[in-house]
Scaffold this motif. Structure first.
Motif, PDB file in Angstrom:
ATOM      1  N   LEU A  23       0.830  -1.204   0.000  1.00 13.87           N
ATOM      2  CA  LEU A  23       0.000   0.000   0.000  1.00 13.87           C
ATOM      3  C   LEU A  23       0.862   1.251   0.000  1.00 13.87           C
ATOM      4  O   LEU A  23       0.557   2.226  -0.697  1.00 13.87           O
ATOM      5  N   ASP A  24       1.937   1.245   0.760  1.00 11.41           N
ATOM      6  CA  ASP A  24       2.840   2.384   0.808  1.00 11.41           C
ATOM      7  C   ASP A  24       3.400   2.687  -0.581  1.00 11.41           C
ATOM      8  O   ASP A  24       3.409   3.839  -1.020  1.00 11.41           O
ATOM      9  N   ALA A  25       3.837   1.648  -1.274  1.00  9.41           N
ATOM     10  CA  ALA A  25       4.375   1.824  -2.624  1.00  9.41           C
ATOM     11  C   ALA A  25       3.290   2.295  -3.597  1.00  9.41           C
ATOM     12  O   ALA A  25       3.527   3.184  -4.425  1.00  9.41           O
ATOM     13  N   ALA A  26       2.101   1.714  -3.497  1.00  5.18           N
ATOM     14  CA  ALA A  26       1.005   2.097  -4.387  1.00  5.18           C
ATOM     15  C   ALA A  26       0.569   3.535  -4.146  1.00  5.18           C
ATOM     16  O   ALA A  26       0.283   4.277  -5.092  1.00  5.18           O
ATOM     17  N   ALA A  31       0.294   9.043  -5.870  1.00  5.56           N
ATOM     18  CA  ALA A  31       0.474  10.451  -5.520  1.00  5.56           C
ATOM     19  C   ALA A  31       1.400  11.150  -6.525  1.00  5.56           C
ATOM     20  O   ALA A  31       1.261  12.348  -6.770  1.00  5.56           O
ATOM     21  N   ALA A  32       2.346  10.402  -7.096  1.00  3.04           N
ATOM     22  CA  ALA A  32       3.288  10.974  -8.060  1.00  3.04           C
ATOM     23  C   ALA A  32       2.687  11.085  -9.460  1.00  3.04           C
ATOM     24  O   ALA A  32       3.247  11.753 -10.320  1.00  3.04           O
ATOM     25  N   SER A  33       1.556  10.439  -9.681  1.00  2.00           N
ATOM     26  CA  SER A  33       0.908  10.459 -10.984  1.00  2.00           C
ATOM     27  C   SER A  33       0.355  11.853 -11.280  1.00  2.00           C
ATOM     28  O   SER A  33      -0.170  12.520 -10.385  1.00  2.00           O
ATOM     29  N   PRO A  34       0.467  12.289 -12.540  1.00  2.00           N
ATOM     30  CA  PRO A  34      -0.056  13.616 -12.883  1.00  2.00           C
ATOM     31  C   PRO A  34      -1.580  13.707 -12.756  1.00  2.00           C
ATOM     32  O   PRO A  34      -2.118  14.772 -12.504  1.00  2.00           O
ATOM     33  N   VAL A  36      -3.940  12.441 -10.371  1.00  2.00           N
ATOM     34  CA  VAL A  36      -4.182  11.799  -9.083  1.00  2.00           C
ATOM     35  C   VAL A  36      -5.680  11.629  -8.858  1.00  2.00           C
ATOM     36  O   VAL A  36      -6.449  12.573  -8.970  1.00  2.00           O
ATOM     37  N   ASP A  37      -6.076  10.400  -8.545  1.00  2.00           N
ATOM     38  CA  ASP A  37      -7.452  10.103  -8.172  1.00  2.00           C
ATOM     39  C   ASP A  37      -7.530  10.278  -6.656  1.00  2.00           C
ATOM     40  O   ASP A  37      -7.157   9.389  -5.898  1.00  2.00           O
ATOM     41  N   GLU A  38      -7.983  11.464  -6.233  1.00  2.00           N
ATOM     42  CA  GLU A  38      -7.971  11.805  -4.805  1.00  2.00           C
ATOM     43  C   GLU A  38      -8.800  10.843  -3.960  1.00  2.00           C
ATOM     44  O   GLU A  38      -8.401  10.494  -2.853  1.00  2.00           O
ATOM     45  N   LEU A  39      -9.946  10.417  -4.469  1.00  2.00           N
ATOM     46  CA  LEU A  39     -10.794   9.501  -3.702  1.00  2.00           C
ATOM     47  C   LEU A  39     -10.091   8.158  -3.511  1.00  2.00           C
ATOM     48  O   LEU A  39     -10.075   7.605  -2.404  1.00  2.00           O
ATOM     49  N   ARG A  40      -9.499   7.640  -4.584  1.00  2.00           N
ATOM     50  CA  ARG A  40      -8.771   6.369  -4.486  1.00  2.00           C
ATOM     51  C   ARG A  40      -7.592   6.504  -3.532  1.00  2.00           C
ATOM     52  O   ARG A  40      -7.335   5.617  -2.713  1.00  2.00           O
ATOM     53  N   LEU A  41      -6.876   7.621  -3.624  1.00  2.00           N
ATOM     54  CA  LEU A  41      -5.731   7.865  -2.745  1.00  2.00           C
ATOM     55  C   LEU A  41      -6.180   7.910  -1.280  1.00  2.00           C
ATOM     56  O   LEU A  41      -5.558   7.294  -0.409  1.00  2.00           O
ATOM     57  N   LYS A  42      -7.282   8.576  -1.025  1.00  2.00           N
ATOM     58  CA  LYS A  42      -7.809   8.671   0.337  1.00  2.00           C
ATOM     59  C   LYS A  42      -8.204   7.295   0.876  1.00  2.00           C
ATOM     60  O   LYS A  42      -7.913   6.956   2.029  1.00  2.00           O
ATOM     61  N   ARG A  43      -8.835   6.491   0.034  1.00  2.00           N
ATOM     62  CA  ARG A  43      -9.243   5.144   0.449  1.00  2.00           C
ATOM     63  C   ARG A  43      -8.026   4.264   0.747  1.00  2.00           C
ATOM     64  O   ARG A  43      -8.030   3.484   1.691  1.00  2.00           O
ATOM     65  N   MET A  44      -6.995   4.388  -0.086  1.00  2.00           N
ATOM     66  CA  MET A  44      -5.782   3.599   0.133  1.00  2.00           C
ATOM     67  C   MET A  44      -5.093   4.001   1.434  1.00  2.00           C
ATOM     68  O   MET A  44      -4.614   3.154   2.183  1.00  2.00           O
ATOM     69  N   LYS A  45      -5.054   5.300   1.706  1.00  2.00           N
ATOM     70  CA  LYS A  45      -4.434   5.772   2.945  1.00  2.00           C
ATOM     71  C   LYS A  45      -5.233   5.281   4.156  1.00  2.00           C
ATOM     72  O   LYS A  45      -4.651   4.898   5.177  1.00  2.00           O
ATOM     73  N   LYS A  46      -6.554   5.284   4.036  1.00  2.00           N
ATOM     74  CA  LYS A  46      -7.403   4.800   5.129  1.00  2.00           C
ATOM     75  C   LYS A  46      -7.164   3.312   5.363  1.00  2.00           C
ATOM     76  O   LYS A  46      -7.067   2.860   6.509  1.00  2.00           O
ATOM     77  N   ARG A  47      -7.047   2.535   4.286  1.00  2.00           N
ATOM     78  CA  ARG A  47      -6.774   1.097   4.407  1.00  2.00           C
ATOM     79  C   ARG A  47      -5.402   0.869   5.040  1.00  2.00           C
ATOM     80  O   ARG A  47      -5.232  -0.011   5.883  1.00  2.00           O
TER      81      ARG A  47
END
Length: 68
Positions: A23-26, A31-34, A36-47
Motif C-alpha cells: 500500500l505504501d508503494a502504491a 500520488a506521483a501520478s499527474p 491523481v485520483d484523490e478519492l482512491r488515494l484517500k481510500r488507500m491511505k485509510k486502508r
C-alpha cells in the motif's frame, strides 16, 4: 494463555506487513501520478492506517503478559 493461536497471529502479521508495504508503494506511485485520483488515494491511505492498527494489535497480542 493466548485467546488466539500465536502461530496464526505471526502468519497474519507477516501478511499484514507485506500489505502495508504494498500500500505504501502504491500510494507513493499514485500520488506521483499527474492525474491523481484523490478519492482512491484517500481510500488507500485509510486502508493503510487500518492495516497499521491491525499490525499493532497483533504485535501486542504476541508480547508476553508482563503482569502475569
Amino acid at each position: 494463555m493466548h485467546p488466539y493461536d500465536p502461530g496464526q497471529l505471526a502468519h497474519r502479521l507477516v501478511e499484514l506487513k507485506s500489505e502495508h508495504r504494498d500500500l505504501d508503494a502504491a500510494i507513493a506511485a499514485l500520488a506521483a501520478s499527474p492525474e491523481v485520483d484523490e478519492l482512491r488515494l484517500k481510500r488507500m491511505k485509510k486502508r493503510k492506517l487500518a492495516v497499521k492498527d491491525q499490525i499493532a494489535w497483533i504485535e501486542n497480542q504476541l508480547i508476553p503478559d508482563l503482569d502475569a
